[in-house]
Write a protein that holds these residues in place. Structure first.
Motif, PDB file in Angstrom:
ATOM      1  N   GLN A   1     -10.729  34.828  19.704  1.00 21.64           N
ATOM      2  CA  GLN A   1     -10.136  35.176  20.983  1.00 21.64           C
ATOM      3  C   GLN A   1     -11.041  34.761  22.152  1.00 21.64           C
ATOM      4  O   GLN A   1     -12.255  34.930  22.071  1.00 21.64           O
ATOM      5  CB  GLN A   1      -9.935  36.689  21.049  1.00 21.64           C
ATOM      6  CG  GLN A   1      -8.857  37.250  20.167  1.00 21.64           C
ATOM      7  CD  GLN A   1      -7.474  36.955  20.763  1.00 21.64           C
ATOM      8  OE1 GLN A   1      -7.246  37.100  21.957  1.00 21.64           O
ATOM      9  NE2 GLN A   1      -6.592  36.537  19.907  1.00 21.64           N
ATOM     10  N   PRO A   2     -10.415  34.302  23.246  1.00 20.26           N
ATOM     11  CA  PRO A   2     -11.195  34.054  24.455  1.00 20.26           C
ATOM     12  C   PRO A   2     -11.356  35.350  25.239  1.00 20.26           C
ATOM     13  O   PRO A   2     -10.688  36.341  24.973  1.00 20.26           O
ATOM     14  CB  PRO A   2     -10.310  33.065  25.219  1.00 20.26           C
ATOM     15  CG  PRO A   2      -8.919  33.455  24.822  1.00 20.26           C
ATOM     16  CD  PRO A   2      -9.010  33.919  23.378  1.00 20.26           C
ATOM     17  N   SER A   3     -12.241  35.324  26.209  1.00 15.65           N
ATOM     18  CA  SER A   3     -12.428  36.498  27.063  1.00 15.65           C
ATOM     19  C   SER A   3     -11.458  36.512  28.228  1.00 15.65           C
ATOM     20  O   SER A   3     -11.258  37.541  28.856  1.00 15.65           O
ATOM     21  CB  SER A   3     -13.865  36.548  27.590  1.00 15.65           C
ATOM     22  OG  SER A   3     -14.752  36.762  26.529  1.00 15.65           O
ATOM     23  N   TYR A   4     -10.889  35.369  28.556  1.00 17.30           N
ATOM     24  CA  TYR A   4      -9.825  35.328  29.562  1.00 17.30           C
ATOM     25  C   TYR A   4      -8.775  34.337  29.099  1.00 17.30           C
ATOM     26  O   TYR A   4      -9.076  33.338  28.445  1.00 17.30           O
ATOM     27  CB  TYR A   4     -10.362  34.963  30.957  1.00 17.30           C
ATOM     28  CG  TYR A   4     -11.125  33.661  31.032  1.00 17.30           C
ATOM     29  CD1 TYR A   4     -10.480  32.463  31.329  1.00 17.30           C
ATOM     30  CD2 TYR A   4     -12.500  33.631  30.826  1.00 17.30           C
ATOM     31  CE1 TYR A   4     -11.179  31.268  31.402  1.00 17.30           C
ATOM     32  CE2 TYR A   4     -13.205  32.453  30.899  1.00 17.30           C
ATOM     33  CZ  TYR A   4     -12.544  31.269  31.189  1.00 17.30           C
ATOM     34  OH  TYR A   4     -13.234  30.091  31.263  1.00 17.30           O
ATOM     35  N   TYR A   5      -7.525  34.674  29.394  1.00 19.02           N
ATOM     36  CA  TYR A   5      -6.399  33.952  28.796  1.00 19.02           C
ATOM     37  C   TYR A   5      -5.862  32.874  29.734  1.00 19.02           C
ATOM     38  O   TYR A   5      -4.746  32.932  30.225  1.00 19.02           O
ATOM     39  CB  TYR A   5      -5.321  34.955  28.375  1.00 19.02           C
ATOM     40  CG  TYR A   5      -5.815  35.799  27.223  1.00 19.02           C
ATOM     41  CD1 TYR A   5      -5.746  35.345  25.917  1.00 19.02           C
ATOM     42  CD2 TYR A   5      -6.419  37.035  27.461  1.00 19.02           C
ATOM     43  CE1 TYR A   5      -6.229  36.096  24.860  1.00 19.02           C
ATOM     44  CE2 TYR A   5      -6.917  37.796  26.414  1.00 19.02           C
ATOM     45  CZ  TYR A   5      -6.818  37.323  25.121  1.00 19.02           C
ATOM     46  OH  TYR A   5      -7.315  38.065  24.084  1.00 19.02           O
ATOM     47  N   TYR A   6      -6.710  31.890  29.910  1.00 22.52           N
ATOM     48  CA  TYR A   6      -6.340  30.633  30.559  1.00 22.52           C
ATOM     49  C   TYR A   6      -7.068  29.586  29.740  1.00 22.52           C
ATOM     50  O   TYR A   6      -8.316  29.561  29.721  1.00 22.52           O
ATOM     51  CB  TYR A   6      -6.782  30.601  32.024  1.00 22.52           C
ATOM     52  CG  TYR A   6      -6.261  29.400  32.788  1.00 22.52           C
ATOM     53  CD1 TYR A   6      -5.224  29.533  33.706  1.00 22.52           C
ATOM     54  CD2 TYR A   6      -6.802  28.131  32.587  1.00 22.52           C
ATOM     55  CE1 TYR A   6      -4.739  28.435  34.404  1.00 22.52           C
ATOM     56  CE2 TYR A   6      -6.327  27.034  33.270  1.00 22.52           C
ATOM     57  CZ  TYR A   6      -5.289  27.182  34.187  1.00 22.52           C
ATOM     58  OH  TYR A   6      -4.819  26.088  34.866  1.00 22.52           O
ATOM     59  N   LEU A   7      -6.316  28.741  29.040  1.00 18.97           N
ATOM     60  CA  LEU A   7      -6.927  27.805  28.099  1.00 18.97           C
ATOM     61  C   LEU A   7      -8.012  26.983  28.779  1.00 18.97           C
ATOM     62  O   LEU A   7      -7.794  26.406  29.853  1.00 18.97           O
ATOM     63  CB  LEU A   7      -5.863  26.871  27.512  1.00 18.97           C
ATOM     64  CG  LEU A   7      -6.376  26.001  26.355  1.00 18.97           C
ATOM     65  CD1 LEU A   7      -6.446  26.810  25.074  1.00 18.97           C
ATOM     66  CD2 LEU A   7      -5.490  24.775  26.162  1.00 18.97           C
ATOM     67  N   HIS A   8      -9.165  26.918  28.169  1.00 20.65           N
ATOM     68  CA  HIS A   8     -10.289  26.166  28.694  1.00 20.65           C
ATOM     69  C   HIS A   8     -11.110  25.634  27.529  1.00 20.65           C
ATOM     70  O   HIS A   8     -11.070  26.161  26.417  1.00 20.65           O
ATOM     71  CB  HIS A   8     -11.154  27.043  29.608  1.00 20.65           C
ATOM     72  CG  HIS A   8     -11.622  28.311  28.951  1.00 20.65           C
ATOM     73  ND1 HIS A   8     -10.795  29.396  28.740  1.00 20.65           N
ATOM     74  CD2 HIS A   8     -12.825  28.664  28.443  1.00 20.65           C
ATOM     75  CE1 HIS A   8     -11.456  30.361  28.137  1.00 20.65           C
ATOM     76  NE2 HIS A   8     -12.693  29.935  27.932  1.00 20.65           N
TER      77      HIS A   8
END
Length: 349
Positions: free
Chosen positions: A271-278
């Motif tokens: 999982q990422p820490s913020y949900y904007y693909l980067h």
């Protein structure tokens, strides 16, 4: 427990959890501070770090020489998080000689045995700074992220993603305004090293806000203009975007920093820490947090998976770590998808 040194604590510098307000101390002059602003009404233009009062230590990572603290400022309401981390040493010998061995450096010997000696070293002022990051105001989500907690492994099927993870993502309230500010040229323009403005396949490549300007710790982020939440939403239609990020990103880094593609680690977090693909670009010799299994997915592997199966990420099981008592942990636990210890189930003491 959080006050003890931890080798397996939260990944606190993958650049992922970027707050609405960020403060960085200038590496050159410790008496000056650079404040990166957003456009909200509550914009914090000045923080007096000498007024910071420590409430508790969230984690102390001895391996990374990093400590995370929660506290408050005397003249402001609300919680803050301060991270102190030792910086990388310079690479060139002239800087090392003048900064650490020119007569102004103080050495205090505390151990001698045959040919071995240990010293406490107090280098010159311009080389003894500590990288300092501040999150203010810090939400409970930020505090939870930086607190050392027990870890659990989730094997997320696409069914679990739809029933548990996706509703969790849609309920998250962390602001992504800082990304919009970068993409719209409202902030951090000095950190951009490449931009392709195409709305479908374009992206902005920006240096990580915690990068200490040493090449051996180089870390960058690619932020696409196309809004995609995470790895789970990728399919074959995104291959032109992903290939462009790979090819144009590595070319730009090679030109700017003289680091070839073969010395870059390029990856997603899930999982990422913020949900904007980067996409993360990291110098291969730099052992950045979040580069290991159960967190990192190499861009080359993601592209290969989508070339083999266009809907790969709607079929694959993605395994990752969740922290105890985090919102996602609680949702998986209540769904019955998380195996916990017998003692925890029985509420042992």
């Amino acid at each position: 427990m959080a006050e003890k040194c931890a080798n397996d604590g939260v990944d606190v510098n993958d650049g992922d959890c970027l707050p609405a307000k960020k403060v960085k101390l200038n590496d050159v002059d410790a008496t000056e501070s650079t404040v990166e602003k957003d456009t909200s009404e509550n914009d914090v233009t000045e923080l007096n770090l000498s007024n910071f009062k420590v409430t508790r230590i969230l984690q102390n990572n001895c391996v990374r020489k990093l400590i995370c603290m929660e506290g408050t400022f005397e003249d402001r309401e609300g919680s803050a998080i301060v991270l102190l981390e030792q910086k990388s040493f310079p690479q060139d010998k002239l800087t090392l000689e003048k900064g650490f061995f020119d007569g102004r450096t103080l050495f205090r010997k505390y151990f001698t045995n045959d040919i071995y000696r240990n010293y406490d070293c107090f280098p010159t002022e311009e080389h003894n700074s500590i990288q300092t990051s501040v999150i203010y105001p810090a939400t409970q989500t930020h505090i939870d992220k930086y607190t050392r907690q027990e870890l659990y492994m989730i094997d997320e099927t696409y069914e679990l993603y739809q029933k548990v993870t996706l509703p969790y993502i849609e309920s998250k309230s962390l602001s992504l305004e800082w990304i919009t500010n970068i993409l719209e040229h409202k902030a951090e323009q000095e950190s951009i090293i490449y931009e392709d403005s195409d709305k479908n396949n374009g992206f902005v490549l920006v240096t990580d806000f915690k990068w200490d300007k040493q090449l051996d710790s180089l870390k960058l982020l690619a932020l696409p203009f196309q809004k995609i939440r995470s790895l789970r939403e990728l399919n074959a239609s995104h291959l032109p975007l992903l290939r462009n990020i790979r090819d144009a990103g590595t070319t730009a880094i090679s030109k700017k920093f003289n680091i070839p593609a073969s010395q870059l680690r390029i990856y997603f977090h899930y999982q990422p820490s913020y949900y904007y693909l980067h996409v993360h670009f990291c110098y291969l010799m730099f052992e950045a947090p979040g580069i290991y299994v159960a967190k990192a997915h190499l861009l080359s592997t993601v592209i290969s998976n989508l070339e083999l199966m266009s809907d790969y990420y709607t079929k694959a099981v993605l395994s990752y770590i969740v922290f105890k008592d985090s919102p996602l942990y609680e949702k998986f636990k209540s769904h019955g998808a998380l195996e916990t210890s017998t003692c925890e189930t029985l509420d042992c003491k």
